[in-house]
Scaffold this motif. Sequence first.
Motif, PDB file in Angstrom:
ATOM      1  N   LEU A 158      37.440  16.176  78.732  1.00 41.26           N
ATOM      2  CA  LEU A 158      38.866  16.434  78.499  1.00 41.26           C
ATOM      3  C   LEU A 158      39.679  15.157  78.323  1.00 41.26           C
ATOM      4  N   SER A 159      39.247  14.053  78.960  1.00 38.66           N
ATOM      5  CA  SER A 159      40.097  12.866  78.920  1.00 38.66           C
ATOM      6  C   SER A 159      40.236  12.346  77.487  1.00 38.66           C
ATOM      7  N   LYS A 160      39.147  12.373  76.725  1.00 36.13           N
ATOM      8  CA  LYS A 160      39.215  11.911  75.325  1.00 36.13           C
ATOM      9  C   LYS A 160      40.129  12.844  74.507  1.00 36.13           C
ATOM     10  N   LEU A 161      39.991  14.121  74.799  1.00 37.90           N
ATOM     11  CA  LEU A 161      40.800  15.107  74.091  1.00 37.90           C
ATOM     12  C   LEU A 161      42.292  14.914  74.390  1.00 37.90           C
ATOM     13  N   PHE A 162      42.591  14.693  75.672  1.00 40.48           N
ATOM     14  CA  PHE A 162      43.984  14.481  76.074  1.00 40.48           C
ATOM     15  C   PHE A 162      44.536  13.197  75.465  1.00 40.48           C
ATOM     16  N   GLU A 163      43.704  12.140  75.461  1.00 41.64           N
ATOM     17  CA  GLU A 163      44.127  10.875  74.839  1.00 41.64           C
ATOM     18  C   GLU A 163      44.515  11.095  73.379  1.00 41.64           C
ATOM     19  N   THR A 164      43.703  11.867  72.681  1.00 43.87           N
ATOM     20  CA  THR A 164      43.982  12.121  71.265  1.00 43.87           C
ATOM     21  C   THR A 164      45.296  12.868  71.093  1.00 43.87           C
ATOM     22  N   THR A 165      45.525  13.886  71.934  1.00 42.07           N
ATOM     23  CA  THR A 165      46.794  14.613  71.795  1.00 42.07           C
ATOM     24  C   THR A 165      47.969  13.689  72.131  1.00 42.07           C
ATOM     25  N   ALA A 166      47.775  12.796  73.107  1.00 41.31           N
ATOM     26  CA  ALA A 166      48.864  11.876  73.470  1.00 41.31           C
ATOM     27  C   ALA A 166      49.169  10.941  72.305  1.00 41.31           C
ATOM     28  N   SER A 207      49.883  15.584  86.755  1.00 39.24           N
ATOM     29  CA  SER A 207      50.070  14.716  85.589  1.00 39.24           C
ATOM     30  C   SER A 207      51.538  14.374  85.391  1.00 39.24           C
ATOM     31  N   ASP A 208      51.749  13.200  84.835  1.00 40.85           N
ATOM     32  CA  ASP A 208      53.082  12.725  84.493  1.00 40.85           C
ATOM     33  C   ASP A 208      53.780  13.747  83.588  1.00 40.85           C
ATOM     34  N   PRO A 209      55.033  14.106  83.879  1.00 43.19           N
ATOM     35  CA  PRO A 209      55.722  15.119  83.053  1.00 43.19           C
ATOM     36  C   PRO A 209      55.900  14.695  81.594  1.00 43.19           C
ATOM     37  N   GLY A 215      52.478  20.801  82.344  1.00 41.97           N
ATOM     38  CA  GLY A 215      52.917  22.197  82.251  1.00 41.97           C
ATOM     39  C   GLY A 215      51.921  23.107  81.552  1.00 41.97           C
ATOM     40  N   ALA A 216      50.778  22.552  81.136  1.00 42.47           N
ATOM     41  CA  ALA A 216      49.772  23.421  80.510  1.00 42.47           C
ATOM     42  C   ALA A 216      49.318  24.474  81.513  1.00 42.47           C
ATOM     43  N   LYS A 217      49.082  25.652  80.974  1.00 42.20           N
ATOM     44  CA  LYS A 217      48.766  26.790  81.826  1.00 42.20           C
ATOM     45  C   LYS A 217      47.248  26.974  81.825  1.00 42.20           C
ATOM     46  N   ILE A 218      46.677  27.253  82.973  1.00 47.64           N
ATOM     47  CA  ILE A 218      45.287  27.721  82.970  1.00 47.64           C
ATOM     48  C   ILE A 218      45.388  29.244  82.903  1.00 47.64           C
ATOM     49  N   PHE A 219      44.932  29.807  81.812  1.00 46.59           N
ATOM     50  CA  PHE A 219      45.098  31.250  81.642  1.00 46.59           C
ATOM     51  C   PHE A 219      44.397  32.001  82.769  1.00 46.59           C
ATOM     52  N   LYS A 220      45.070  33.031  83.268  1.00 46.03           N
ATOM     53  CA  LYS A 220      44.493  33.834  84.351  1.00 46.03           C
ATOM     54  C   LYS A 220      43.276  34.603  83.844  1.00 46.03           C
ATOM     55  N   SER A 221      43.348  35.053  82.595  1.00 45.55           N
ATOM     56  CA  SER A 221      42.188  35.766  82.047  1.00 45.55           C
ATOM     57  C   SER A 221      41.036  34.789  81.908  1.00 45.55           C
ATOM     58  N   ARG A 222      39.958  35.092  82.561  1.00 44.89           N
ATOM     59  CA  ARG A 222      38.737  34.313  82.409  1.00 44.89           C
ATOM     60  C   ARG A 222      37.889  35.025  81.363  1.00 44.89           C
ATOM     61  N   ILE A 223      37.389  34.262  80.394  1.00 46.04           N
ATOM     62  CA  ILE A 223      36.514  34.882  79.395  1.00 46.04           C
ATOM     63  C   ILE A 223      35.088  34.813  79.927  1.00 46.04           C
ATOM     64  N   ARG A 224      34.654  35.937  80.476  1.00 43.20           N
ATOM     65  CA  ARG A 224      33.330  35.946  81.100  1.00 43.20           C
ATOM     66  C   ARG A 224      32.228  35.852  80.052  1.00 43.20           C
ATOM     67  N   ARG A 225      31.079  35.376  80.485  1.00 42.23           N
ATOM     68  CA  ARG A 225      29.919  35.378  79.605  1.00 42.23           C
ATOM     69  C   ARG A 225      29.553  36.842  79.336  1.00 42.23           C
TER      70      ARG A 225
END
Length: 293
Positions: A158-166, A207-209, A215-225
């Motif tokens: 995730l860190s590389k992904l977050f860096e890219t979005t930043a 995380s820094d605002p 503010g990203a949400k972790i969706f409550k719905s889990r997509i089960r296998r």
Amino acid sequence: MRTIAVMNQKGGVGKTTTSVNLSAALARAGKKVCVIDMDPQGHASYHLGVEAAPGTRTVYDVFAEHCTVDDARQLVAENLSIIPSNIDLAAVEVELAATPGREFILRDAMKHWQEQNRFDFVVIDCPPSLGVLTINALCGVTEVLIPLQPHFFALQGLSKLFETTALVTRRLNRDLRVTGVALCLYESGTRLAADVTEDLRLFLTSSDPDTPWAGAKIFKSRIRRNIKLAEAPSFGQAIFDYAATCPGARDYAELGQEVLAMTDEGIVVPPAASAVPQPEGNVIDDPGTARAA
Ligand code: ADP
Ligand code: MG
């Protein structure tokens, strides 16, 4: 019109499954949805029953300015359409290497959709890389949805992904936000899945605002296998057509409801009215080096 890039530079985490079935869920809820298949593997197209044989207009033709997004769009179900892709799209990385403003081709191609509020949702299935196709997706949307398979190394990726979005938020598209993480291929009841989810929650809440993922949400719905989700693509059907009552269909229907609710909950911030002119030119100098190993 909400625009969502389904992004994770790792392969096999559920991007395509989520793009297709979330879009189908939103379409079934009465929303007008267009999927854009940004992966040269063309899995989302195939999953929705579109085989982009030679001669079919695809995302590649939009990038090569052979046609408009409207010409390349195909209706696949009520309220649901797709701009398909095939392996031709792989050439874009090389062909656009020296094109100024190449990060904004998709954004500009969709501009009239934004202006006309043409769809309720545009959902972009990103390829498993951080190259020019993914950057185009990030410049064309305001929301990033990350499918994540909760295993031990998930957070490192995730860190590389977050860096890219930043980087994109700073230099190319200041309206971009990571709005949600969907836990996919979820093994309910396992300690590991619960631990990774808790670590992710702590990371997001601490995380820094100013970061685009605050503010990203972790969706409550889990997509089960669920095996039906793996079978549906080979029949060219979204899960609701293939196995309407299976756990996978229930999980994606719930995710769709949560994504819809984000508008009311104010999680989705509408783009600033006084948009500052976006920079032009090749800000990402070498997307090839940003490609994940
Ligand atoms: P990505 O687009 O990130 O590469 P996919 O959505 O193609 O990932 O998923 C990778 C593989 O796992 C595919 O074969 C898909 O059918 C399967 N799959 C995805 N989600 C699930 C799930 N919840 N349960 C079972 N199989 C899944
Ligand atoms: Mg995929």
